[in-house]
Design a protein around this motif. Structure first.
Motif, PDB file in Angstrom:
ATOM      1  N   SER A  49       0.723  -1.308  -0.002  1.00 55.11           N
ATOM      2  CA  SER A  49       0.060   0.025  -0.070  1.00 55.11           C
ATOM      3  C   SER A  49       0.843   1.347  -0.025  1.00 55.11           C
ATOM      4  CB  SER A  49      -0.932   0.388   1.153  1.00 55.11           C
ATOM      5  OG  SER A  49      -1.462  -0.242   1.331  1.00 55.11           O
ATOM      6  N   SER A  50      -0.007   2.209  -0.480  1.00 57.13           N
ATOM      7  CA  SER A  50       1.527   3.349  -0.354  1.00 57.13           C
ATOM      8  C   SER A  50      -0.043   4.432   0.523  1.00 57.13           C
ATOM      9  CB  SER A  50       1.138   4.154  -1.343  1.00 57.13           C
ATOM     10  OG  SER A  50      -0.592   4.943  -2.254  1.00 57.13           O
ATOM     11  N   TYR A  51       0.586   5.122   1.212  1.00 59.04           N
ATOM     12  CA  TYR A  51       0.388   6.304   2.238  1.00 59.04           C
ATOM     13  C   TYR A  51       1.031   8.179   2.160  1.00 59.04           C
ATOM     14  CZ  TYR A  51      -0.725   2.237   4.522  1.00 59.04           C
ATOM     15  OH  TYR A  51      -1.063   1.110   5.036  1.00 59.04           O
ATOM     16  N   GLY A  52      -0.182   8.662   2.455  1.00 59.37           N
ATOM     17  CA  GLY A  52      -0.137  10.146   1.728  1.00 59.37           C
ATOM     18  C   GLY A  52       0.472  10.610   3.034  1.00 59.37           C
ATOM     19  N   VAL A  53       1.268  12.208   2.557  1.00 61.66           N
ATOM     20  CA  VAL A  53       1.926  12.949   4.053  1.00 61.66           C
ATOM     21  C   VAL A  53       1.892  14.595   3.274  1.00 61.66           C
ATOM     22  CG1 VAL A  53       2.171  10.984   5.107  1.00 61.66           C
ATOM     23  CG2 VAL A  53       4.203  12.663   4.048  1.00 61.66           C
ATOM     24  N   ASP A  54       2.157  15.203   4.153  1.00 58.75           N
ATOM     25  CA  ASP A  54       1.524  16.647   3.334  1.00 58.75           C
ATOM     26  C   ASP A  54       3.078  17.405   4.554  1.00 58.75           C
ATOM     27  OD1 ASP A  54       0.564  17.248   5.732  1.00 58.75           O
ATOM     28  OD2 ASP A  54      -0.669  18.924   5.817  1.00 58.75           O
ATOM     29  N   SER A  55       3.763  16.861   4.644  1.00 57.90           N
ATOM     30  CA  SER A  55       4.813  17.437   5.844  1.00 57.90           C
ATOM     31  C   SER A  55       6.051  16.492   6.459  1.00 57.90           C
ATOM     32  CB  SER A  55       4.288  18.168   7.109  1.00 57.90           C
ATOM     33  OG  SER A  55       4.230  16.838   8.351  1.00 57.90           O
ATOM     34  N   ALA A  56       7.364  17.221   6.303  1.00 51.74           N
ATOM     35  CA  ALA A  56       8.703  16.461   6.547  1.00 51.74           C
ATOM     36  C   ALA A  56       8.396  15.623   7.460  1.00 51.74           C
ATOM     37  CB  ALA A  56      10.154  17.310   6.471  1.00 51.74           C
ATOM     38  N   SER A  57       7.904  16.312   8.901  1.00 54.05           N
ATOM     39  CA  SER A  57       7.532  15.383   9.948  1.00 54.05           C
ATOM     40  C   SER A  57       6.997  14.156   9.751  1.00 54.05           C
ATOM     41  CB  SER A  57       7.048  16.148  11.215  1.00 54.05           C
ATOM     42  OG  SER A  57       7.649  17.679  11.384  1.00 54.05           O
ATOM     43  N   LEU A  58       6.254  14.120   8.972  1.00 52.99           N
ATOM     44  CA  LEU A  58       4.813  12.918   9.067  1.00 52.99           C
ATOM     45  C   LEU A  58       5.525  12.107   8.062  1.00 52.99           C
ATOM     46  CD1 LEU A  58       1.258  14.924   8.545  1.00 52.99           C
ATOM     47  CD2 LEU A  58       2.034  13.206  10.594  1.00 52.99           C
ATOM     48  N   ALA A  59       6.105  12.088   7.533  1.00 52.24           N
ATOM     49  CA  ALA A  59       7.275  11.251   6.634  1.00 52.24           C
ATOM     50  C   ALA A  59       7.997  10.668   7.164  1.00 52.24           C
ATOM     51  CB  ALA A  59       7.975  12.144   5.041  1.00 52.24           C
ATOM     52  N   LEU A  60       8.624  11.467   8.047  1.00 50.94           N
ATOM     53  CA  LEU A  60       9.672  10.529   9.438  1.00 50.94           C
ATOM     54  C   LEU A  60       8.826   9.893  10.570  1.00 50.94           C
ATOM     55  CD1 LEU A  60      12.043  13.942   9.449  1.00 50.94           C
ATOM     56  CD2 LEU A  60      12.536  11.935   8.419  1.00 50.94           C
TER      57      LEU A  60
END
Length: 225
Positions: A49-60
């Motif tokens: 699966s793929s997941y979307g984020v809108d910030s560096a903090s959430l990606a990390l």
């Protein structure tokens, strides 16, 4: 008689039906991937699966749980990758692959990382169409990997976004920023978003869940640290 489990109203029906068809055809299982304890009641990562984020903090934060559990993770297209911030959230830099600039071959680079790593975080250098996303979706299912996309993506299991950010630290204009409290919204298909208050770490403190909405028909597991 075999009892078929009920569909989860918080997730897209079509995705769940596809998963059942894949299971019946003997396809790869969608295995759970560890997340940080503070996120365990908000989002579940599953291979394929793929997941979307809108910030560096959430990606990390989404990559940190797998890294802490011993998995290899990778970051592609992230020229200003913050190693200190990643380590502060629990990313083990000794088991991290970084490709700062993917150039025009971002799709091939990301596919290669998906082949060998459990979680890959991608910052696409351009707008992604459905065809390119489909190539990686197929690769994720085949290799039992997870893709986290910082930016727009045609199809995502869930999307996490920051709605409010508050810093703490300076007192009367003096001192340094120590930590952030953020409000995160988690969206799955057409289901109502789930929102939570999180405290991002400062001075080596762990990511903490402060409070969370409880969506209808679902119980959240609260955790901290």
């Amino acid at each position: 008689m075999t009892i078929t489990p009920a569909l989860d109203p918080a997730r897209p029906v079509l995705d769940q039906l596809r998963e059942r068809v894949t299971a019946l055809e003997g396809g790869p299982a969608r295995l759970p991937v560890p997340v940080l304890p503070a996120l365990s009641g908000l989002v579940t990562l599953r291979t394929g699966s793929s997941y979307g984020v809108d910030s560096a903090s959430l990606a990390l934060a989404l990559a940190a749980g797998a890294s802490r559990s011993g998995e290899w993770v990778g970051f592609a297209g992230w020229a200003d990758f913050g190693a200190e911030a990643a380590a502060g959230l629990g990313v083990d830099l000794a088991r991290t692959v970084l490709v700062p600039d993917t150039g025009e071959h971002w799709l091939e680079v990301t596919a290669a990382l998906v082949d060998v790593l459990r979680v890959v975080v991608l910052r696409p250098p351009t707008r992604v169409d459905a065809r390119a996303a489909g190539v990686l979706d197929a690769r994720l299912r085949k290799r039992s990997s997870v893709l986290v996309v910082w930016g727009d993506w045609p199809r995502c299991e869930a999307r996490l976004s920051l709605e409010d950010v508050r810093w703490t630290g300076p007192d009367h204009g003096h001192g340094r920023l120590r930590s952030r409290q953020v409000r995160v919204a988690v969206r799955r298909g057409t289901a109502p978003p789930v929102r939570a208050e999180l405290a991002f770490p400062g001075d080596e403190a762990p990511l903490n869940l402060l409070s969370a909405d409880q969506p209808p028909g679902r119980t959240l597991r609260w955790a901290s640290g």
